[in-house]
Design an enzyme around this catalytic site. Sequence first.
Site, PDB file in Angstrom:
ATOM      1  N   HIS A 266     -79.462 -87.680  27.815  1.00  0.00           N
ATOM      2  CA  HIS A 266     -80.239 -87.438  26.587  1.00  0.00           C
ATOM      3  C   HIS A 266     -79.521 -87.977  25.353  1.00  0.00           C
ATOM      4  CE1 HIS A 266     -83.298 -84.935  28.561  1.00  0.00           C
ATOM      5  NE2 HIS A 266     -82.308 -84.494  29.312  1.00  0.00           N
TER       6      HIS A 266
ATOM      7  N   ASN B 151     -88.126 -80.146  28.824  1.00  0.00           N
ATOM      8  CA  ASN B 151     -88.519 -81.550  28.988  1.00  0.00           C
ATOM      9  C   ASN B 151     -90.016 -81.689  28.708  1.00  0.00           C
ATOM     10  OD1 ASN B 151     -86.097 -82.858  29.706  1.00  0.00           O
ATOM     11  ND2 ASN B 151     -86.272 -82.195  31.825  1.00  0.00           N
TER      12      ASN B 151
ATOM     13  N   TYR C 233     -74.308 -76.974  29.078  1.00  0.00           N
ATOM     14  CA  TYR C 233     -74.716 -77.484  27.758  1.00  0.00           C
ATOM     15  C   TYR C 233     -73.719 -77.067  26.684  1.00  0.00           C
ATOM     16  CZ  TYR C 233     -79.028 -79.616  29.247  1.00  0.00           C
ATOM     17  OH  TYR C 233     -79.929 -80.456  29.832  1.00  0.00           O
TER      18      TYR C 233
END
Length: 516
Positions: A55, A127, A337
């Site tokens: 990303h 997403n 993350y």
Amino acid sequence: MSNNPKLTTTSGAPWPNNQDSVTAGERGPLLMQDYQLLEKLAHQNRERIPERTVHAKGWGAHGVLKITADLSKYTKAKALQAGAETPMLARFSTVAGESGAADHERDVRGFALKFYTEEGNWDLVGNNTPVFFIRDAYKFPDFIHTQKRHPKTNMRSPTAMWDFWSLSPESLHQVTILMSDRGLPVSPMHMNGYGSHTYSLWNDKGERYWVKFHFKTEQGNKTYTNEQAERIVGRTREGYQEQLFNSIKDGYFPRWKMQIQVMEELEAENCAFNPFDLTKVWPHADFPLMDVGYFELNRNPENYFAEVETAAFAPSNIVPGISWSPDKMLQARIFSYADAHRHRLGTHYDQIPVNRPKCPVHHYHKDGEMNVYGGMKTGNPNAYYEPNSFNGPVEQRDAQEPPLRVSGDAERYDHRTGHDDYSQPRALYEKVMTQDERDRLHGNMGGALVGVPTEIVERWMGHLKQVHPDYEAGVRAKWEEKSAEAGYDPNGLPITGDTPHEAGDETPHEPTIASE
Ligand code: NDP
């Protein structure tokens, strides 16, 4: 005298000359004491931070989430009560391309939302598709390796992608969506967003419900064909940035309707499929979509780097009334993350203004990278450990979520056995798609398979046949047709042997899966 601001050094001193370096004579050499020249050069060397491993290419804007429905039965989260308005940031992205990649590539799009609630930041990092390629986090680094560059050729490798997918039938659902019209949205404004994972909501009685989040574009789902996208990329690589930025600049504020699907906590135990499997949706007929509100994006960032590149979205950011589920992929993302941001931005990345909660913050984390506002937020310098006698912050037991029921033996359960990887892609193919959409799906997939070794293609065809015989026949016909057009013998590229094409040697390939 001009009214311009006065140029200074980074430490605030007047800067007399920003044109001419200091030299010993007119022709040089430079003097070491011209520190501001060194400062300029040193700053330039440090303008980049590590890009996201996935990303990396993204587009973002600020906005507001408004809740219109009464969700108090399901959640105590203040941001999800009727009438709540919460400032937010959205960042959309492609997955595989680097930060300079073209926007209009066939790929899954990230759909990351940060809600600055009065109870802390809530991040929903999803997403534009409701499912994902894999269901077990053990496979994630391997999967991403296949999407990134080959270690020897430094090129994207269709062989690696299709090898992995054909050996991982749980990917069928997501690959079908990727190769369908929805795999190439016109802009971030023209695609839906999905929380994808199963999350949970819990109310003030301590009751838990499983939930799926959906964000339906009010601009309509609009997509390009590969050929249209190729023409756009020939003109601009920044098509998404242009469309999102200019729309908001011109006062056209995109909106998404927010909907949820809800499952009673114990219903999950008797569900015909695993409701925590990220490769599956919850069928709408069984779990109807409920309208809960909408979000609107209405403000462009003033500075892309400060407000989008350094934005740190993490599924670990939840607030009371919202929580996770047993989904293995979600559980792994809770760690990975936040860890990516510690690596990319520094330990105290939450202190970067775009990441700072808009509510008071009190904690005992100390020192470290990016501790620019003082990591310790205890209100008393003597309260630098816990428990203490100096009126330091105390825990909030009423924020404790209800217990998560777990049962069974600790074991490595085979995540590929006993799962039905074919029914849901079949529902999409047979029930949702029109014949025109199926034809384009066949063409996109058949083209993407050109040049991939035959054993891998045949393995993939075997999976398609189990989804639907027409799916396999349609893709096979297009693969043969496009292979012939490209000058490949579809039966001439075995994996092993003394051929010009070995796994990793992409020379004879079409350049990317986006090409037809
Ligand atoms: P429904 O007919 O109730 O819903 C189908 C959904 O498919 C709609 O939400 C529609 O989105 C979406 N859709 C249409 N075309 C595509 C495409 N090319 N790629 C991805 N999604 C598309 O069916 P079910 O709930 O019974 O699900 C059937 C299949 O639909 C699933 O197996 C799944 O593949 C797909 N799907 C299901 C979703 C769900 O949450 N149940 C969500 C998205 C897809 P829209 O309303 O925006 O047009």
